[in-house]
Design a protein around this motif. Structure first.
Motif: not given
Lengths: 288, 403
Positions: A28, A32, A35, A171, A174-175, A237-238, A285, A288
């Motif tokens: 995961s 995240g 990708r 993080r 990831a964002q 990704g979570s 999640g 998106e």
């Protein structure tokens, strides 16, 4: 159904969930940050089991294997990211799938060449081998150890991601990787580090899985299928999602096998399908 | 006649070396001494490799022994090995290569029932004799019978029969059946269930974990839940080892009598003390106490520094019986060897066996053994609890039914 069996089955589900968590959280995380859907992730789990076995056999200490294998597997993962994956982040996802799939075949063959085709059984340390009386029935100590370890790793990872600077950078990437890069983060290094960390976690999963399931060719494929289900349920990704997904899949498999073993596998996929229908991005999640 | 260099080396290596014959003698023998070749398409890679190793060991020891006796019909015996990788299609291809390219007339050492049925079906066309030594499936000597295939070993139905006969007399009443989810597991558990219910015992549940199951926790919980007094297990090699370790951790081994269709030495080695007290059938326990067997086991141990497992013994015995028939026929002509094998008697380590002409199944004894600690061995060893004579455990001709 006697209370003993209920307790036993709850613990069995928890132990399985702990193992699944160790593998799926890395899968995961990698998705995240990078990708990339890493098909080779299960192979690092298998590699961890075999390296742990090799160290334990030579040194006579399971713990030494537990300490040595994750960093070894992690470093190998980081190296593979640096020399292969890094070059194709901008390509369409199918390239990454092909690459990681190819890597998984190479790793599996490598393990076959080095350790041979027969499964290796690994002994847990003496004090974890026996069983403990729980609600009047013996319960294997090793499974309790797995549950504790899973919880511990989850807590440590959570603290790392939320309370440290490195976790903050992860993080941030990831964002929004581009923005993080503009603000001076070395995104490439973060990616390599995360990939290595994810592989190390899978390796740790492999080391601790071996005394329960033994180290065998094919364990990588077996676990990756379950881990994909976990991240689809929890949300790609979570972090929280991989915990929730692991618990759900662990429970579905354990109770499914108990009540209706013929369709236990189908139950797991039915849960996944239902979640895909109602929350395609998974329980935790983000849309998106 | 000119002798090629390769023929020469082969003859010297196979037939001549170790005999201490003079050099000219080897040359003189070379023309007549075309080797009798036995093809061994067995598992040499992958998960079942330990079975292929057993076939190989038996052949190697047998090769030594027959060489020491001066060969067969005055000719050397040569084994040619091929890897089937546990796959029926590959097994057929490799067997065909053995027949067509290497010129073997006899095949043995095929491990899986699926491989054996595929190879056996081709034997009439190839005019090749298949001597089974592992094959459990009842079909080989019933629905899929052909006159080129022989089973000198114990079949799966015979194994299930043995365990059922033994448990009929035990005080245990409630049984659970756990079998690997494929032909052998399902056949055996089914056969066990029929025979036990006919004998007024209760089957409180059955389940079929997939081959390769690594976590038996849920199955163990189910066996406890069903309050079974005994559990009949038909699990393939590695799965059985894992099951026993986990059964011991969950305390199942103490609560429920575990009974296997076959108790293999390999399991006892892998599992260790957690398997102590487990009982089950055996196709050949190396602890059979007869002079012939003691001598064989001693020689086996001297050569490999291992104690022989079931199929080490069954494969060696198949070879002994086959070569006895070749000697009796006085030729390696397949049709004549078939005639010599039918209704023949073989002095096995445990006593006489007879090869039935009607279905080519040997009427042979079977055993119930218990895994026990024995100071004479570095691992658990099979202690014989009961021996069942061939007449009681061999099915009616060309069937899987018992009288």
């Amino acid at each position: 159904m006697s209370p003993t069996i209920v307790v036993e089955q709850l613990l069995n589900a928890a132990a399985l969930s702990a193992l699944l968590f160790l593998v799926s959280v890395g899968l995961s995380l990698v998705f995240g940050i990078l990708r990339v859907v890493n098909f080779a992730h299960g192979m690092f789990y298998m590699l961890g089991a075999y390296v742990g076995y090799a160290v334990a056999v030579r040194s006579g200490s399971f713990w030494l294997g537990l300490v040595v294998a994750p960093p070894v597997v992690g470093l190998l993962g980081a190296a593979l990211e640096t020399f292969t994956l890094r070059f194709i982040y901008r390509r369409p996802p199918i390239y990454q799938v092909l690459l990681t799939f190819g890597l998984s075949l190479i790793l599996e063959e490598a393990v076959r060449i080095v350790w041979g085709a027969t499964a290796k059984s690994v002994d847990a340390p003496e004090w974890l081998q026996g069983s403990l009386l729980l609600v009047g029935a013996p319960y294997p100590r090793y499974r309790l150890f797995l549950i504790a370890l899973g919880g511990l790793v989850a807590a440590a990872l959570w603290l790392f991601l939320t309370r440290t600077r490195a976790g903050l950078l992860i993080r941030a990437v990831a964002q929004n990787a581009e923005m993080a890069g503009c603000l001076g983060t070395d995104v490439r290094r973060v990616r390599t580090a995360v990939f290595g960390l994810a592989c190390a976690l899978a390796g740790l999963g492999g080391v601790v899985a071996a005394p329960m399931l033994s180290a065998y060719l094919g364990m990588g494929i077996a676990v990756i299928v379950d881990a994909f289900v976990v991240v689809v349920i929890g949300g790609l990704g979570s972090f929280g999602g991989s915990i929730a997904g692991s618990v759900i899949v662990g429970a579905a498999q354990t109770w499914g096998n108990f009540f209706v073993s013929e369709i236990a596998m189908a139950i797991m996929y039915a849960v996944m399908a239902a979640i895909l229908v109602f929350r395609p991005w998974g329980l935790f999640g983000e849309e998106e | 006649m000119h002798l090629t260099r390769r023929d020469f080396t082969r003859t010297v290596l196979v037939g001549g070396a170790g005999l201490g014959l003079g050099f000219p003698a080897v040359l003189r023998r070379a023309h007549a001494a075309e080797p009798i070749k036995i093809g061994v398409p067995t598992v040499l890679s992958g998960g079942n490799v330990q079975y292929g190793n057993q076939a190989k060991r038996a052949c190697e020891l047998f090769a030594d022994d027959i060489r020491a006796r001066g060969g067969l019909l005055g000719r050397p015996v040569e084994f040619v090995f091929e890897d089937t990788a546990s796959d029926p299609a590959t097994a057929v291809r490799r067997a065909q290569k053995l027949v067509e390219k290497d010129g073997v007339k006899f095949l043995t050492g095929v491990v899986l029932s699926s491989e054996a049925l595929a190879v056996s079906a081709k034997c009439p066309e190839w005019k090749t004799l298949f001597m089974s030594s592992f094959t459990g499936t009842g079909a080989l000597t019933s629905t899929k019978f052909n006159r080129y295939s022989f089973r000198p070993n114990t079949s799966g139905p015979m194994g299930a029969r043995t365990v059922s006969l033994y448990l009929q007399e035990s005080p245990l009443k409630r049984f659970f059946g756990l079998g690997s989810d494929y032909a052998w597991g399902r056949d055996s558990v089914g056969s066990f269930q029929r025979q036990m219910t006919a004998g007024k015992k209760e089957i409180v549940g059955t389940d079929f974990p997939p081959v390769g199951t690594k976590d038996f926790a849920s199955y163990i919980a189910k066996i406890k839940q069903a309050k079974a007094e005994g559990c009949f297990l038909v699990l393939v090699g590695q799965d059985a080892s894992i099951f026993f370790k986990q059964a011991a951790q969950f305390g199942l081994t103490r609560e429920v009598k575990l009974v296997m269709e076959i108790v293999e030495l390999e399991n006892m080695k892998a599992v260790g003390d957690a398997m102590q007290g487990v009982i089950g059938g055996s196709r050949y326990p190396f602890t059979v106490d007869t002079p012939k067997n003691r001598d064989w086991v001693k020689r086996f141990h001297a050569k490999f520094n291992l104690w022989p497992d079931m199929f080490d013994g069954e494969t060696y015995q198949a070879l002994e019986w086959l070569t006895q028939a070749i000697a009796a026929a006085g030729t390696d002509d397949v049709e004549k060897v078939i005639a010599a094998l039918e209704d023949s008697t073989y002095e096995a380590p445990e006593g006489k066996r007879v090869m039935r002409k009607c279905d080519h199944q040997a009427v042979k004894a079977t055993w119930i053994v218990e895994a026990v600690r024995d100071a004479a061995y570095p691992h658990l060893a099979p202690k014989i609890l009961a021996t069942f004579p061939g007449e009681r455990v061999t099915p009616k001709c060309r069937t899987e039914e018992f009288a």
